[in-house]
Design a protein around this motif. Structure first.
Motif, PDB file in Angstrom:
ATOM      1  N   SER A  13       8.748  -4.834  10.966  1.00 47.51           N
ATOM      2  CA  SER A  13       8.596  -3.614  11.780  1.00 47.51           C
ATOM      3  C   SER A  13       8.807  -2.357  10.940  1.00 47.51           C
ATOM      4  O   SER A  13       9.184  -1.314  11.455  1.00 47.51           O
ATOM      5  CB  SER A  13       9.627  -3.627  12.922  1.00 47.51           C
ATOM      6  OG  SER A  13      10.945  -3.505  12.371  1.00 47.51           O
ATOM      7  N   GLY A  14       8.613  -2.460   9.608  1.00 42.63           N
ATOM      8  CA  GLY A  14       8.710  -1.280   8.749  1.00 42.63           C
ATOM      9  C   GLY A  14       7.454  -0.418   8.881  1.00 42.63           C
ATOM     10  O   GLY A  14       6.600  -0.665   9.756  1.00 42.63           O
ATOM     11  N   PRO A  15       7.304   0.580   8.024  1.00 41.11           N
ATOM     12  CA  PRO A  15       6.139   1.474   8.093  1.00 41.11           C
ATOM     13  C   PRO A  15       4.807   0.724   8.084  1.00 41.11           C
ATOM     14  O   PRO A  15       3.864   1.103   8.799  1.00 41.11           O
ATOM     15  CB  PRO A  15       6.283   2.329   6.824  1.00 41.11           C
ATOM     16  CG  PRO A  15       7.753   2.336   6.539  1.00 41.11           C
ATOM     17  CD  PRO A  15       8.269   1.002   6.984  1.00 41.11           C
ATOM     18  N   ALA A  16       4.689  -0.363   7.303  1.00 38.79           N
ATOM     19  CA  ALA A  16       3.424  -1.100   7.240  1.00 38.79           C
ATOM     20  C   ALA A  16       3.159  -1.818   8.565  1.00 38.79           C
ATOM     21  O   ALA A  16       2.041  -1.770   9.099  1.00 38.79           O
ATOM     22  CB  ALA A  16       3.462  -2.105   6.088  1.00 38.79           C
ATOM     23  N   GLY A  17       4.180  -2.488   9.101  1.00 42.19           N
ATOM     24  CA  GLY A  17       4.005  -3.285  10.330  1.00 42.19           C
ATOM     25  C   GLY A  17       3.582  -2.431  11.516  1.00 42.19           C
ATOM     26  O   GLY A  17       2.624  -2.773  12.221  1.00 42.19           O
ATOM     27  N   VAL A  18       4.265  -1.294  11.726  1.00 41.77           N
ATOM     28  CA  VAL A  18       3.898  -0.475  12.895  1.00 41.77           C
ATOM     29  C   VAL A  18       2.518   0.160  12.696  1.00 41.77           C
ATOM     30  O   VAL A  18       1.760   0.318  13.657  1.00 41.77           O
ATOM     31  CB  VAL A  18       4.959   0.614  13.221  1.00 41.77           C
ATOM     32  CG1 VAL A  18       6.289  -0.006  13.589  1.00 41.77           C
ATOM     33  CG2 VAL A  18       5.126   1.610  12.082  1.00 41.77           C
ATOM     34  N   ALA A 109      11.443  10.134   2.580  1.00 42.50           N
ATOM     35  CA  ALA A 109      10.398  10.765   3.398  1.00 42.50           C
ATOM     36  C   ALA A 109       9.489  11.708   2.623  1.00 42.50           C
ATOM     37  O   ALA A 109       8.859  12.573   3.201  1.00 42.50           O
ATOM     38  CB  ALA A 109      11.011  11.489   4.599  1.00 42.50           C
ATOM     39  N   GLN A 110       9.434  11.565   1.297  1.00 41.97           N
ATOM     40  CA  GLN A 110       8.499  12.412   0.549  1.00 41.97           C
ATOM     41  C   GLN A 110       7.111  11.781   0.558  1.00 41.97           C
ATOM     42  O   GLN A 110       6.974  10.557   0.422  1.00 41.97           O
ATOM     43  CB  GLN A 110       8.969  12.658  -0.879  1.00 41.97           C
ATOM     44  CG  GLN A 110       8.367  13.963  -1.391  1.00 41.97           C
ATOM     45  CD  GLN A 110       8.766  14.297  -2.802  1.00 41.97           C
ATOM     46  OE1 GLN A 110       9.787  13.851  -3.300  1.00 41.97           O
ATOM     47  NE2 GLN A 110       7.957  15.109  -3.464  1.00 41.97           N
ATOM     48  N   ILE A 111       6.108  12.617   0.721  1.00 44.01           N
ATOM     49  CA  ILE A 111       4.750  12.151   0.975  1.00 44.01           C
ATOM     50  C   ILE A 111       3.825  12.504  -0.191  1.00 44.01           C
ATOM     51  O   ILE A 111       3.859  13.624  -0.675  1.00 44.01           O
ATOM     52  CB  ILE A 111       4.196  12.885   2.230  1.00 44.01           C
ATOM     53  CG1 ILE A 111       4.993  12.521   3.478  1.00 44.01           C
ATOM     54  CG2 ILE A 111       2.730  12.608   2.434  1.00 44.01           C
ATOM     55  CD1 ILE A 111       4.880  11.109   3.860  1.00 44.01           C
ATOM     56  N   SER A 112       3.008  11.558  -0.609  1.00 42.74           N
ATOM     57  CA  SER A 112       1.911  11.853  -1.554  1.00 42.74           C
ATOM     58  C   SER A 112       0.621  11.228  -1.027  1.00 42.74           C
ATOM     59  O   SER A 112       0.671  10.220  -0.317  1.00 42.74           O
ATOM     60  CB  SER A 112       2.171  11.218  -2.920  1.00 42.74           C
ATOM     61  OG  SER A 112       3.272  11.759  -3.559  1.00 42.74           O
ATOM     62  N   TYR A 113      -0.488  11.796  -1.434  1.00 38.10           N
ATOM     63  CA  TYR A 113      -1.804  11.245  -1.082  1.00 38.10           C
ATOM     64  C   TYR A 113      -2.527  10.850  -2.369  1.00 38.10           C
ATOM     65  O   TYR A 113      -2.501  11.600  -3.345  1.00 38.10           O
ATOM     66  CB  TYR A 113      -2.657  12.294  -0.367  1.00 38.10           C
ATOM     67  CG  TYR A 113      -2.080  12.746   0.955  1.00 38.10           C
ATOM     68  CD1 TYR A 113      -2.406  12.082   2.128  1.00 38.10           C
ATOM     69  CD2 TYR A 113      -1.210  13.828   1.022  1.00 38.10           C
ATOM     70  CE1 TYR A 113      -1.879  12.492   3.347  1.00 38.10           C
ATOM     71  CE2 TYR A 113      -0.671  14.247   2.240  1.00 38.10           C
ATOM     72  CZ  TYR A 113      -1.008  13.580   3.394  1.00 38.10           C
ATOM     73  OH  TYR A 113      -0.492  13.980   4.590  1.00 38.10           O
ATOM     74  N   LEU A 114      -3.182   9.704  -2.369  1.00 37.60           N
ATOM     75  CA  LEU A 114      -3.990   9.316  -3.522  1.00 37.60           C
ATOM     76  C   LEU A 114      -5.363   9.976  -3.405  1.00 37.60           C
ATOM     77  O   LEU A 114      -5.820  10.304  -2.303  1.00 37.60           O
ATOM     78  CB  LEU A 114      -4.151   7.793  -3.592  1.00 37.60           C
ATOM     79  CG  LEU A 114      -2.851   6.980  -3.702  1.00 37.60           C
ATOM     80  CD1 LEU A 114      -3.175   5.507  -3.950  1.00 37.60           C
ATOM     81  CD2 LEU A 114      -1.942   7.503  -4.807  1.00 37.60           C
ATOM     82  N   VAL A 485       4.666   6.191  -2.523  1.00 35.03           N
ATOM     83  CA  VAL A 485       3.724   5.130  -2.165  1.00 35.03           C
ATOM     84  C   VAL A 485       3.602   4.856  -0.654  1.00 35.03           C
ATOM     85  O   VAL A 485       2.597   4.327  -0.197  1.00 35.03           O
ATOM     86  CB  VAL A 485       4.137   3.830  -2.917  1.00 35.03           C
ATOM     87  CG1 VAL A 485       5.472   3.278  -2.407  1.00 35.03           C
ATOM     88  CG2 VAL A 485       3.073   2.767  -2.867  1.00 35.03           C
ATOM     89  N   THR A 486       4.620   5.272   0.133  1.00 28.24           N
ATOM     90  CA  THR A 486       4.670   4.779   1.522  1.00 28.24           C
ATOM     91  C   THR A 486       3.509   5.285   2.392  1.00 28.24           C
ATOM     92  O   THR A 486       2.962   4.536   3.196  1.00 28.24           O
ATOM     93  CB  THR A 486       6.024   5.128   2.165  1.00 28.24           C
ATOM     94  OG1 THR A 486       7.028   4.633   1.296  1.00 28.24           O
ATOM     95  CG2 THR A 486       6.185   4.485   3.519  1.00 28.24           C
ATOM     96  N   MET A 487       3.133   6.548   2.204  1.00 28.09           N
ATOM     97  CA  MET A 487       2.024   7.081   3.006  1.00 28.09           C
ATOM     98  C   MET A 487       0.760   6.242   2.757  1.00 28.09           C
ATOM     99  O   MET A 487      -0.032   6.009   3.674  1.00 28.09           O
ATOM    100  CB  MET A 487       1.812   8.544   2.585  1.00 28.09           C
ATOM    101  CG  MET A 487       0.885   9.297   3.469  1.00 28.09           C
ATOM    102  SD  MET A 487       1.610   9.518   5.097  1.00 28.09           S
ATOM    103  CE  MET A 487       0.353  10.553   5.841  1.00 28.09           C
ATOM    104  N   THR A 488       0.575   5.777   1.522  1.00 27.09           N
ATOM    105  CA  THR A 488      -0.613   4.969   1.205  1.00 27.09           C
ATOM    106  C   THR A 488      -0.491   3.569   1.802  1.00 27.09           C
ATOM    107  O   THR A 488      -1.469   3.017   2.310  1.00 27.09           O
ATOM    108  CB  THR A 488      -0.806   4.911  -0.329  1.00 27.09           C
ATOM    109  OG1 THR A 488      -0.986   6.245  -0.787  1.00 27.09           O
ATOM    110  CG2 THR A 488      -2.002   4.061  -0.703  1.00 27.09           C
ATOM    111  N   ILE A 489       0.738   3.001   1.756  1.00 30.48           N
ATOM    112  CA  ILE A 489       0.937   1.691   2.398  1.00 30.48           C
ATOM    113  C   ILE A 489       0.559   1.803   3.881  1.00 30.48           C
ATOM    114  O   ILE A 489      -0.163   0.969   4.429  1.00 30.48           O
ATOM    115  CB  ILE A 489       2.413   1.229   2.248  1.00 30.48           C
ATOM    116  CG1 ILE A 489       2.723   0.919   0.777  1.00 30.48           C
ATOM    117  CG2 ILE A 489       2.709   0.027   3.145  1.00 30.48           C
ATOM    118  CD1 ILE A 489       4.181   0.554   0.508  1.00 30.48           C
TER     119      ILE A 489
END
Ligand SMILES: Cc1cc2nc3c(=O)[nH]c(=O)nc-3n(C[C@H](O)[C@H](O)[C@H](O)COP(=O)(O)OP(=O)(O)OC[C@H]3O[C@@H](n4cnc5c(N)ncnc54)[C@H](O)[C@@H]3O)c2cc1C
Length: 509
Positions: A13-18, A109-114, A485-489
């Motif tokens: 239920s982490g960022p990827a799951g939701v 909670a820092q965000i990057s975009y590829l 990486v999380t925003m991309t995941i």
């Protein structure tokens, strides 16, 4: 297969799951989510327990890791994984979570975009990823954290701390020594405006202990709308331990239960997913490749800000930076600058050669002028492998390491950065250090999309040779840039779930 429990079972239920669950539910698919954690001890604890621990443990423990990882809240998230995942580290700190919401409980909670260049070797197009970035950004709420009152898109923004604002101002006034050096207000997944069930950031500056008002994005927040859907079911304390293929797939859990579905979606985090798949993969002596981001921490002092009072701000990253260090497309580093004044003082005082009392007095005097820069290298500068434990042949051990010549590149970078610090009026303090591999928790590339053979997956994250078994966490990102990486995941999970929702709908016709 007996009557399946759902159309899809999502593990994690982490960022990827939701991010995978939401599009499937919106398309009317039945989703069962299993998570190894529950809601215990989350937001109800008092602030002092979160900061100091119920028996003041925080004042006694200093394991040398970042202040964030030393907080009782963070240890509560990480320790069950250390004890139960069966993964150990050899020169590598295996960071994973078995808590509901995963590592988003303690992320920065820092965000990057590829961009298109970053994903040139991926078997997907940038337009599909960008569409998913937009879905995710809209859902989670992002403040641009600038020193202006309204962002480019008209959203209210959060003020920078005074020292960060001062540094940014200097940057804008004088040209960088290296023209690829960029410094900008950090982009954080923090709300500047309240929305349903979540308050706006109140600039209290102690975000490392968890945000009690929910201003920082945590994937638990997405479970609330999901649980309102009759198509969604979440089962807590259900640690998946086995995956068996029959007509579809059956998941066995630690308490002896079994659940089946035509398709399984793995979102257990890169290390959790590797642990779950260990028996299905022919992991040889070398082990499974794992990409992580080698990380440098550099303490800085702004003499112009000495003895000034800090201004109210959150304690997450204030500024982002990037710098090229070679000619290749991925030869750049990304970083963040934090104001130390709003971080927990104890771990800094413990490192001062002054004794506690004098250390505290000195810290109070200089805190508002101290900054810490954390610099991330891309995953191709790591050499980490997940192998089977040689004695038990069952448990997994991660061997950590750096690419050949990395130490030389790290020194060269520090030298280049020194010129930029000088231009920005900053003094680099002694104590710059390279973190042990793994501490960054930016992991990817174990089962890359587009690769052939048993360790590859399709562009839909379907593991080669295992139809119906999809992976949506960082495992399937073919490479790991130095960006966050999380925003991309999340965007990639959203993209895959939209594709699965479409294919499933078509095959049902
Ligand atoms: C201190 C820290 C700071 C960070 N800061 C940033 C940042 O600023 N920006 C950024 O982009 N990233 C950051 N990260 C990384 C970020 O937290 C991760 O990239 C992100 O959480 C990964 O999401 P995930 O859903 O893939 O995995 P996770 O968040 O690890 O979630 C995995 C989920 O799977 C469940 N699970 C695991 N195994 C099983 C099992 N066997 N059975 C059932 N359930 C299972 C867990 O309970 C959990 O809910 C940070 C990480 C840390 C530790």
């Amino acid at each position: 297969m007996t009557e399946p429990d759902a159309d899809f079972i999502i593990i994690g239920s982490g960022p990827a799951g939701v991010s995978a669950a939401l599009p499937l539910i919106a398309a009317g698919r039945r989703v069962l989510m299993l998570d190894s954690g529950d809601d215990a001890g989350s937001q109800e604890e008092s602030r002092s327990v979160r900061v100091l621990g119920s028996n003041l443990e925080s004042l006694r423990t200093d394991d040398g890791s970042s202040p964030k990882l030393q907080t009782p809240a963070a240890r509560g998230i990480l320790e069950p994984f250390r004890h139960q995942s069966g993964i150990t580290g050899d020169g590598f700190i295996p960071i994973g979570s078995l808590a509901r919401g995963g590592l988003s409980n303690i992320w920065g909670a820092q965000i990057s975009y590829l961009d298109a260049e970053d994903i040139a070797d991926w078997p997907i197009d940038i337009a599909s990823l960008q569409r998913s970035y937009e879905h995710v950004a809209k859902r989670i709420g992002i403040s641009r954290n600038a020193d202006v009152t309204t962002g480019a898109n008209g959203e209210p923004v959060l003020p920078l701390g005074a020292t960060a604002a001062h540094v940014l101002h200097r940057h804008q006034a004088a040209k960088p020594a290296d023209k690829s050096f960029r410094l900008f207000p950090a982009v954080n997944a923090i709300l500047s405006d309240a929305r349903s069930g979540r308050a706006a950031c109140d600039l209290r500056g102690d975000c490392l202990y968890g945000c009690p008002s929910g201003a920082i994005y945590n994937s638990r927040q997405d479970l609330l709308p999901l649980r309102k859907s009759p198509h969604f079911r979440l089962l807590d304390n259900m640690r998946a331990v086995s995956l068996t293929r029959n007509a579809g797939w059956t998941v066995g859990t630690a308490d002896g239960s079994f659940f089946s579905a035509p398709r399984i979606i793995l979102a257990a985090g890169v290390l959790g997913t590797a642990a779950l798949l260990a028996d299905l993969l022919p992991i040889d002596e070398q082990g499974l490749r794992l990409l992580n981001s080698p990380t440098l921490a550099i303490p800085l002092l702004s003499p112009a800000r000495l003895l000034r009072s800090p201004t109210a701000t959150h304690s997450l990253a204030q500024l982002g930076l990037s710098l090229r260090y070679g000619d290749g497309a991925s030869d750049y580093v990304t970083g963040a600058i934090y104001e130390v004044g709003s971080l927990p003082a104890q771990s800094f005082i413990n490192r001062m050669p002054l004794g506690r009392k004098a250390g505290r007095a000195a810290f109070e005097m200089i805190a508002s002028s101290l900054l810490v820069a954390t610099i991330y290298y891309p995953g191709n500068q790591s050499r980490s492998y997940i192998g089977r434990d040689a004695t038990t042949k069952k448990a997994l051990t991660i061997r950590g390491g750096f690419a050949e010549g990395f130490d030389i590149r790290a020194e060269a970078l520090k030298k280049t950065l020194r010129r930029e610090w000088k231009r920005l009026g900053l003094i680099q303090l002694p104590g710059a250090s390279l973190a042990e591999p793994g501490i960054d928790a930016h992991f990817a590339g174990t089962l890359p999309m587009g690769a052939s053979g048993p360790f590859g997956s399709s562009s839909d994250g379907e593991l080669n040779r295992h139809p119906g078994l999809h992976i949506v966490d960082g495992s399937i990102l073919p490479d790991l840039s130095s960006k966050y990486v999380t925003m991309t995941i999340m965007a990639n999970a959203d993209r895959i779930a939209h594709r699965l929702a479409e294919t499933e709908a078509n095959s049902a016709l």
